[in-house]
Design a protein around this motif. Sequence first.
Motif, PDB file in Angstrom:
ATOM      1  N   ARG A  53       0.767  -1.396  -0.086  1.00 41.83           N
ATOM      2  CA  ARG A  53      -0.124  -0.112  -0.016  1.00 41.83           C
ATOM      3  C   ARG A  53       0.978   1.223   0.013  1.00 41.83           C
ATOM      4  O   ARG A  53       0.570   2.320  -0.712  1.00 41.83           O
ATOM      5  N   ARG A  54       1.890   1.039   0.771  1.00 49.25           N
ATOM      6  CA  ARG A  54       2.799   2.441   0.803  1.00 49.25           C
ATOM      7  C   ARG A  54       3.311   2.859  -0.741  1.00 49.25           C
ATOM      8  O   ARG A  54       3.344   4.095  -0.898  1.00 49.25           O
TER       9      ARG A  54
ATOM     10  N   ARG B  11       0.969   5.813  -7.633  1.00 45.27           N
ATOM     11  CA  ARG B  11       0.123   5.045  -7.888  1.00 45.27           C
ATOM     12  C   ARG B  11       0.369   4.867  -9.625  1.00 45.27           C
ATOM     13  O   ARG B  11       0.313   3.635 -10.185  1.00 45.27           O
TER      14      ARG B  11
ATOM     15  N   GLU C  58      -7.235   0.393  -6.025  1.00 46.42           N
ATOM     16  CA  GLU C  58      -7.907   1.364  -4.754  1.00 46.42           C
ATOM     17  C   GLU C  58      -8.824   0.406  -4.016  1.00 46.42           C
ATOM     18  O   GLU C  58      -8.674   0.582  -2.783  1.00 46.42           O
TER      19      GLU C  58
ATOM     20  N   GLU D  89       0.428   4.495  -2.541  1.00 49.23           N
ATOM     21  CA  GLU D  89      -0.014   5.758  -1.881  1.00 49.23           C
ATOM     22  C   GLU D  89       1.400   6.867  -2.219  1.00 49.23           C
ATOM     23  O   GLU D  89       0.885   7.905  -2.517  1.00 49.23           O
TER      24      GLU D  89
END
Length: 401
Positions: free
Chosen positions: A170-171, A177, A219, A174
């Motif tokens: 996820r990092r 993308r 997402e 964020e």
Amino acid sequence: MSKLQLGVFYGSRTCEHDVSIISAVQLMRAADKEKYDIIPVYISKQGEWFTGEALLDMATYTPFDPMKKGVVKVNPDLTAGSGALTYIERGKGLLGKDKEVVAARLDCVIPVFHGMHGEDGTVQGVLELCNIPYSSSSVGASAIGMDKVYMKQFFRGAGFPVLPDCWFLRRAWEQDRNAVMDQIEKTLPYPVFTKPASLGSSIGVSRANDRKELEEALELAFDFDRKVLVEQGLNKPLELNCSVLGYNGHSKASEIEMPVTGGDLLSYLDKYGASGSKGMASLKRVLPAPIEPELRQKVQELSVQIFNNMDCKGVVRIDYMYDAASDGLYITEINTLPGSMAFYLWEATGMPYREMIDKLVEFAMEAKKDKDDSNYAYSSSILSDVSLGGKAGPKNGAKLG
């Protein structure tokens, strides 16, 4: 002869909490009451542990009331060999003292979790510490089976057929993308499937046919997990599922099913929406799957090989995709605690659910004996030879290692 005190563990902090309840109540109703005293052990969405007769009734969970008559909040005694579930009984009057009361003692446990904090090896680790026999795969196999990234790396390393993939945290998503999507498009052709690494029941899974759909799919997936698998898709593959039952190298494969999907992927609603009270047993399927005998044998043999290579225990379900155009068979995933415990696949072979539960208990007790036969009491003189200088600390540069 006294009955075996059989704990059934389920629920927990997971997106698949409700599915776990359905599977567990199915199992508790099917178990042989002449052999077992069934002890439901429900872990709530808040992580609290409960037991009591009321938990056998599905109405207890809609909604769940911890103060309901017939439900008691308990704590597991982690002392090895205890098997106790206890609660605190408050003393009465000014001088009354609280006392710890044993609500039940467990001889064996059948975990019926789906997803995190139960299927992933965490509860198996607790049961190992408690030295209580349990029917599911061990800590290592459960952890590998839960995390789709670890799972695919294991399969690939073992030489089992899987589709090309990549994965991201996820990092990274964020931070940039577009860089993540660029890397995916360099690595994999469309269509691709995005999957939260540690979820099941198709929650958070999407198919993407272009970059816009890919962004939306990622997402969604990252909303459910910090790690996401992106896998090459196939156009209109045949989905096949096979269960394996066994332990210690002695295992056999079930009949094979062909799930009937509502679209491009087998969704949560496909699995549970038609008749949620029946769990995976309600899924629309063709059973046995209408496939050639050679493919049936290949799936069954590969399923047993996977089970034995992962050193699984109890019952699992392994899902596949078959591409008829290329005659390619690919592993989608292994479910070390499958929905409805895959009992319907074994009923198709002539094994009633009650008999399958007996097998699970048998494997649990056999594994406990294997563990007890190992030596955990290596003797050494290391403690008597060490001086750390009392409370003041080590003297003369004494050190370990």
